[in-house]
Design an enzyme around this catalytic site. Structure first.
Site, PDB file in Angstrom:
ATOM      1  N   THR A  60       0.842  -1.197   0.000  1.00  0.00           N
ATOM      2  CA  THR A  60       0.000   0.000   0.000  1.00  0.00           C
ATOM      3  C   THR A  60       0.877   1.247   0.000  1.00  0.00           C
ATOM      4  OG1 THR A  60      -1.952   1.029   0.991  1.00  0.00           O
ATOM      5  CG2 THR A  60      -0.382   0.019   2.536  1.00  0.00           C
ATOM      6  N   LYS A  64       3.425   1.266  -4.009  1.00  0.00           N
ATOM      7  CA  LYS A  64       2.831   0.467  -5.099  1.00  0.00           C
ATOM      8  C   LYS A  64       3.623   0.566  -6.406  1.00  0.00           C
ATOM      9  CE  LYS A  64      -1.945   0.437  -3.423  1.00  0.00           C
ATOM     10  NZ  LYS A  64      -3.356   0.705  -3.712  1.00  0.00           N
ATOM     11  N   ALA A 124      -6.535  11.854 -10.859  1.00  0.00           N
ATOM     12  CA  ALA A 124      -5.694  11.150 -11.831  1.00  0.00           C
ATOM     13  C   ALA A 124      -4.462  10.556 -11.167  1.00  0.00           C
ATOM     14  CB  ALA A 124      -5.299  12.118 -12.942  1.00  0.00           C
ATOM     15  N   ALA A 150      -0.440  17.847 -16.536  1.00  0.00           N
ATOM     16  CA  ALA A 150       0.666  16.888 -16.545  1.00  0.00           C
ATOM     17  C   ALA A 150       0.223  15.511 -16.043  1.00  0.00           C
ATOM     18  CB  ALA A 150       1.813  17.416 -15.685  1.00  0.00           C
TER      19      ALA A 150
END
Ligand code: NAP
Length: 269
Positions: A60, A64, A124, A150
């Site tokens: 986690t 990751k 995102a 970006a």
């Protein structure tokens, strides 16, 4: 067998509770530890694996992506989202998978089916990529909102419409919050200047946050159309378990939900 979740911070993880409920129901005397691992510790994972005699582990925040440099094999889905949350250890080799994608996809389709829909993903970051991948696999029309242009470049493919503002939105069938806004009960509609006008009694609202159980974001949706992140969390855990056992056992969802209900005092589906 012995398993763990590695992360930093790790104190509040629900993963041990989920896995022990499942082990107990299946009469397995496996162990599952929450291990505080810093980015520096990640370089010594082989020692950690030896120390706890691990057969697999979950990964986690914040590891990751970084864990991928330490693996011998990475599953295609994990490559596509550039993140691994499940590692299987077999014959001293490390195999990486991403069950956030499959966990989210199962939680979503179990609850809402798989017909093609118009999807708006808010945010995102890492979780957004898992959600995007799942809806991409379902053949949905996807739009992603990111506050920084970006961020779009961090997706391995960009089969989605890009939004940098939430003004004058069209209607969507599903809106998903993949940002941390709401963890402290912040009102996402205020923070993101998102109008509630386009939300109808049919719009599906999903928040990946599960604590608080219902964020201000979810209150704008009909109860039957609102889902928090707990079922994604449970599904990703059970999918990890099934990878570790090479499908020798099926995870017991009912036992896990019963244990979480006990922990949360009911209301968990
Ligand atoms: P992350 O990689 O840090 O991504 C967070 C995203 O939210 C980034 O794109 C960030 O944009 C965006 N964001 C933050 N504040 C914003 C704002 N005010 N306006 C617009 N965008 C904003 O985090 P993550 O790992 O994806 O996790 C996100 C959330 O999902 C967390 O609450 C986490 O607990 C939850 N989650 C749940 C599960 C589950 O199983 N239910 C699994 C994974 C994650 P910038 O890059 O511009 O900062």
């Amino acid at each position: 067998m012995n398993f763990a979740v590695i992360g930093s911070p790790i104190e509040h993880t629900l993963s041990p509770a989920i896995h022990y409920a499942n082990f107990n129901s299946l009469n397995l005397d496996d162990t599952y530890r929450a291990l505080h691992i810093t980015p520096e510790d990640l370089n010594h994972m082989k020692d950690v694996i030896k120390q706890y005699d691990l057969n697999g582990f979950n990964v986690t925040i914040p590891h990751k992506e970084a864990i991928m440099d330490h693996l011998d094999f990475i599953d295609q889905r994990a490559i596509e989202v550039n993140a691994v949350n499940t590692v299987l250890i077999k014959d001293d080799k490390l195999y990486g998978y991403n069950t956030d994608v499959t966990g989210y996809k199962q939680a979503y389709t179990d609850r809402f089916g798989s017909r093609k829909r118009n999807i708006l993903i808010l945010g995102a970051g890492g979780a957004s990529k898992a959600v995007y991948r799942a809806h991409n696999e379902l053949g949905d029309d996807i739009t992603i909102y990111a506050r920084r242009e970006a961020s779009f470049e961090t997706f391995t493919d960009q089969n989605f419409d890009k939004l940098s503002s939430l003004q004058n939105l069209k209607k969507f069938d599903v809106i998903i919050n993949t940002t941390p806004i709401g963890l402290k009960n912040e009102d996402l509609y205020d923070v993101m200047s998102l109008s509630r006008e386009n939300i109808t009694e049919k719009t599906i609202g999903i928040d990946l946050i599960y604590n608080p159980e219902k964020t201000p974001f979810l209150y704008a949706f009909e109860e039957a159309n609102a889902m928090n992140g707990l079922s994604m969390l449970v599904n990703q855990a059970i999918h990890a378990f099934e990878i570790w056992y090479d499908d020798e056992y099926e995870g017991d969802y009912d036992a896990v939900y019963a244990a979480l209900n006990k922990k949360f005092g009911g209301g968990v589906k």
